[in-house]
Design a protein around this motif. Sequence first.
Motif, PDB file in Angstrom:
ATOM      1  N   PRO A   1      40.183   8.420  40.978  1.00 49.68           N
ATOM      2  CA  PRO A   1      38.827   7.884  40.759  1.00 49.68           C
ATOM      3  C   PRO A   1      38.600   6.523  41.415  1.00 49.68           C
ATOM      4  CG  PRO A   1      39.679   8.835  38.736  1.00 49.68           C
ATOM      5  CD  PRO A   1      40.818   8.845  39.728  1.00 49.68           C
ATOM      6  N   SER A   2      39.640   5.675  41.431  1.00 59.37           N
ATOM      7  CA  SER A   2      39.495   4.347  42.034  1.00 59.37           C
ATOM      8  C   SER A   2      39.246   4.455  43.539  1.00 59.37           C
ATOM      9  CB  SER A   2      40.763   3.523  41.776  1.00 59.37           C
ATOM     10  OG  SER A   2      41.062   3.497  40.399  1.00 59.37           O
ATOM     11  N   LEU A   3      39.942   5.380  44.194  1.00 58.13           N
ATOM     12  CA  LEU A   3      39.778   5.550  45.639  1.00 58.13           C
ATOM     13  C   LEU A   3      38.453   6.225  45.973  1.00 58.13           C
ATOM     14  CD1 LEU A   3      43.424   6.621  46.548  1.00 58.13           C
ATOM     15  CD2 LEU A   3      42.372   4.391  46.897  1.00 58.13           C
ATOM     16  N   ILE A   4      38.032   7.183  45.146  1.00 62.58           N
ATOM     17  CA  ILE A   4      36.731   7.831  45.360  1.00 62.58           C
ATOM     18  C   ILE A   4      35.610   6.805  45.187  1.00 62.58           C
ATOM     19  CG2 ILE A   4      35.130   9.587  44.508  1.00 62.58           C
ATOM     20  CD1 ILE A   4      37.453  10.819  45.956  1.00 62.58           C
ATOM     21  N   LEU A   5      35.801   5.887  44.230  1.00 63.08           N
ATOM     22  CA  LEU A   5      34.816   4.823  44.001  1.00 63.08           C
ATOM     23  C   LEU A   5      34.655   3.968  45.262  1.00 63.08           C
ATOM     24  CD1 LEU A   5      32.977   3.433  41.880  1.00 63.08           C
ATOM     25  CD2 LEU A   5      34.950   2.033  41.237  1.00 63.08           C
ATOM     26  N   LYS A   6      35.784   3.638  45.900  1.00 66.18           N
ATOM     27  CA  LYS A   6      35.721   2.879  47.155  1.00 66.18           C
ATOM     28  C   LYS A   6      35.057   3.695  48.258  1.00 66.18           C
ATOM     29  CE  LYS A   6      39.905   0.167  46.228  1.00 66.18           C
ATOM     30  NZ  LYS A   6      41.328  -0.045  46.616  1.00 66.18           N
ATOM     31  N   ALA A   7      35.391   4.976  48.316  1.00 67.01           N
ATOM     32  CA  ALA A   7      34.837   5.847  49.364  1.00 67.01           C
ATOM     33  C   ALA A   7      33.327   6.019  49.217  1.00 67.01           C
ATOM     34  CB  ALA A   7      35.525   7.208  49.318  1.00 67.01           C
ATOM     35  N   PHE A   8      32.818   5.843  47.998  1.00 67.34           N
ATOM     36  CA  PHE A   8      31.395   6.041  47.716  1.00 67.34           C
ATOM     37  C   PHE A   8      30.509   5.125  48.566  1.00 67.34           C
ATOM     38  CE2 PHE A   8      27.522   6.125  45.082  1.00 67.34           C
ATOM     39  CZ  PHE A   8      27.446   7.472  44.781  1.00 67.34           C
ATOM     40  N   ASP A   9      31.061   3.978  48.957  1.00 62.65           N
ATOM     41  CA  ASP A   9      30.282   3.010  49.740  1.00 62.65           C
ATOM     42  C   ASP A   9      30.546   3.099  51.241  1.00 62.65           C
ATOM     43  OD1 ASP A   9      28.946   1.847  47.576  1.00 62.65           O
ATOM     44  OD2 ASP A   9      30.647   0.553  47.113  1.00 62.65           O
ATOM     45  N   LEU A  10      31.457   3.976  51.654  1.00 61.30           N
ATOM     46  CA  LEU A  10      31.770   4.073  53.085  1.00 61.30           C
ATOM     47  C   LEU A  10      30.649   4.789  53.832  1.00 61.30           C
ATOM     48  CD1 LEU A  10      35.564   5.053  52.926  1.00 61.30           C
ATOM     49  CD2 LEU A  10      34.601   2.807  53.456  1.00 61.30           C
ATOM     50  N   GLU A  11      30.295   4.240  54.980  1.00 60.04           N
ATOM     51  CA  GLU A  11      29.175   4.771  55.760  1.00 60.04           C
ATOM     52  C   GLU A  11      29.386   6.234  56.144  1.00 60.04           C
ATOM     53  OE1 GLU A  11      26.851   3.824  59.962  1.00 60.04           O
ATOM     54  OE2 GLU A  11      28.102   2.268  59.036  1.00 60.04           O
ATOM     55  N   GLY A  12      30.622   6.571  56.463  1.00 57.88           N
ATOM     56  CA  GLY A  12      30.915   7.931  56.915  1.00 57.88           C
ATOM     57  C   GLY A  12      30.679   9.010  55.874  1.00 57.88           C
ATOM     58  N   TYR A  13      30.539   8.621  54.619  1.00 60.01           N
ATOM     59  CA  TYR A  13      30.366   9.596  53.546  1.00 60.01           C
ATOM     60  C   TYR A  13      28.916   9.723  53.060  1.00 60.01           C
ATOM     61  CZ  TYR A  13      35.374  10.358  52.697  1.00 60.01           C
ATOM     62  OH  TYR A  13      36.683  10.731  52.812  1.00 60.01           O
ATOM     63  N   GLN A  14      28.017   8.879  53.555  1.00 58.59           N
ATOM     64  CA  GLN A  14      26.676   8.817  52.968  1.00 58.59           C
ATOM     65  C   GLN A  14      25.894  10.134  53.082  1.00 58.59           C
ATOM     66  OE1 GLN A  14      26.007   6.276  50.909  1.00 58.59           O
ATOM     67  NE2 GLN A  14      28.112   5.802  51.523  1.00 58.59           N
ATOM     68  N   SER A  15      25.964  10.792  54.235  1.00 59.50           N
ATOM     69  CA  SER A  15      25.229  12.056  54.384  1.00 59.50           C
ATOM     70  C   SER A  15      25.830  13.133  53.484  1.00 59.50           C
ATOM     71  CB  SER A  15      25.243  12.517  55.840  1.00 59.50           C
ATOM     72  OG  SER A  15      26.563  12.757  56.287  1.00 59.50           O
ATOM     73  N   LEU A  16      27.159  13.130  53.337  1.00 57.34           N
ATOM     74  CA  LEU A  16      27.824  14.090  52.465  1.00 57.34           C
ATOM     75  C   LEU A  16      27.431  13.864  51.005  1.00 57.34           C
ATOM     76  CD1 LEU A  16      30.005  16.374  52.355  1.00 57.34           C
ATOM     77  CD2 LEU A  16      31.674  14.561  51.904  1.00 57.34           C
ATOM     78  N   ILE A  17      27.329  12.606  50.616  1.00 57.55           N
ATOM     79  CA  ILE A  17      26.916  12.269  49.247  1.00 57.55           C
ATOM     80  C   ILE A  17      25.495  12.756  48.998  1.00 57.55           C
ATOM     81  CG2 ILE A  17      26.353  10.362  47.690  1.00 57.55           C
ATOM     82  CD1 ILE A  17      28.723   8.829  49.008  1.00 57.55           C
ATOM     83  N   GLU A  18      24.597  12.488  49.937  1.00 61.12           N
ATOM     84  CA  GLU A  18      23.200  12.902  49.771  1.00 61.12           C
ATOM     85  C   GLU A  18      23.080  14.422  49.674  1.00 61.12           C
ATOM     86  OE1 GLU A  18      20.636  11.054  49.081  1.00 61.12           O
ATOM     87  OE2 GLU A  18      21.920   9.284  49.148  1.00 61.12           O
ATOM     88  N   GLU A  19      23.807  15.138  50.530  1.00 55.86           N
ATOM     89  CA  GLU A  19      23.787  16.608  50.496  1.00 55.86           C
ATOM     90  C   GLU A  19      24.297  17.137  49.159  1.00 55.86           C
ATOM     91  OE1 GLU A  19      26.138  18.013  53.753  1.00 55.86           O
ATOM     92  OE2 GLU A  19      24.932  16.922  55.239  1.00 55.86           O
ATOM     93  N   THR A  20      25.387  16.535  48.667  1.00 55.77           N
ATOM     94  CA  THR A  20      25.990  16.980  47.408  1.00 55.77           C
ATOM     95  C   THR A  20      25.047  16.734  46.241  1.00 55.77           C
ATOM     96  OG1 THR A  20      28.192  16.475  48.296  1.00 55.77           O
ATOM     97  CG2 THR A  20      28.004  16.755  45.911  1.00 55.77           C
ATOM     98  N   LEU A  21      24.435  15.566  46.198  1.00 53.57           N
ATOM     99  CA  LEU A  21      23.528  15.241  45.094  1.00 53.57           C
ATOM    100  C   LEU A  21      22.277  16.122  45.122  1.00 53.57           C
ATOM    101  CD1 LEU A  21      23.770  11.340  44.875  1.00 53.57           C
ATOM    102  CD2 LEU A  21      25.155  13.080  43.761  1.00 53.57           C
ATOM    103  N   ALA A  22      21.785  16.417  46.318  1.00 58.81           N
ATOM    104  CA  ALA A  22      20.625  17.300  46.435  1.00 58.81           C
ATOM    105  C   ALA A  22      20.959  18.708  45.933  1.00 58.81           C
ATOM    106  CB  ALA A  22      20.163  17.355  47.890  1.00 58.81           C
ATOM    107  N   GLU A  23      22.154  19.147  46.244  1.00 61.33           N
ATOM    108  CA  GLU A  23      22.630  20.462  45.795  1.00 61.33           C
ATOM    109  C   GLU A  23      22.718  20.521  44.278  1.00 61.33           C
ATOM    110  OE1 GLU A  23      26.929  22.430  46.178  1.00 61.33           O
ATOM    111  OE2 GLU A  23      26.035  22.023  48.136  1.00 61.33           O
TER     112      GLU A  23
END
Length: 316
Positions: A36-58
């Motif tokens: 969870p600590s590493l995922i928390l850090k990854a949450f702010d990484l630019e490379g993951y933003q589109s993946l986060i948006e797609e997942t939340l929309a789903e």
Amino acid sequence: MTTQLEALKQYSMVVADTGDLDAIRKYQPHDATTNPSLILKAFDLEGYQSLIEETLAEVKQEVSDKEQQVALALDKLSVAIGSEIAGIVPGVVSTEVSAKLSFDQEASMAKARQIVELYEKRGVPKEKVLIKLASTWEGIRAAEVLEKEGIRCNLTLLFSDAQARACFEAGVYLISPFVGRVTDWYKKETGQDYGAEDDPGVKFVRGVCKYASDYGYKTVVMGASFRNIGQVLALAGCNRLTISPALLEELASNEGDVERKVSDEGEGTKKLEPMTEAEFRWEHNQDAMANDKLAEGIRRFAEDQDKLEGLIAKRL
């Protein structure tokens, strides 16, 4: 001249202790591990933003209840990030069952099966996934059942000989005995600094490796939670070592040979009767450091999960 990272890979399989895709591509580890600590850090990484948006929309399309959305989003996001990592590393990626389930065997097993199912929906076979569980009695028993179902497990937050022995006897695929957090505890208690050879965390993991070798257990031992490269190099020869990007960078920048410090040449003939729950709880209880660090580790992961859930709720 080879780098220390290249030399280390001759003796131990290197695992990236990060969710940062750029770091994983750069250092080319065999496996990657997240929490969870590493995922928390990854949450702010630019490379993951589109993946986060797609997942939340789903998630929004699948459930309408806000609380259920956050819970589902957390699982799907962990798996989505893990799937990206699985596409880069040749080996496995570890994904953690919520620390809040550390004392609930049935709920841990249900969550593990759900995580594997989510991976399979993304085209990642269960052979590429390790389910991370805290090394509580309940977590170890959950892993024992899951292993028999073909779901391989990584038992984490491991600080005591009792935890290691119980994991070996349960036939789990991999354990992650911690180095740095063990040493942190002793430094705080004694006020001492330690060199690599007298480092309490290094000694602990070496002892776990020797026990596995002496008793012939096939469980993979993966040293984790390193504070400096001295600790890492002092465990060269341990089956696997999960290392942060900062320490991977230091190892990759240093030229030089690495000496094997851990051997797996035990006879493998020693035998013991499997320990009971009462024996496990008593022996773990007798180790003040292990008691403190296991409880603290579960709390920390739970706190980071709460923070991550808060960020997800805002994004939703």
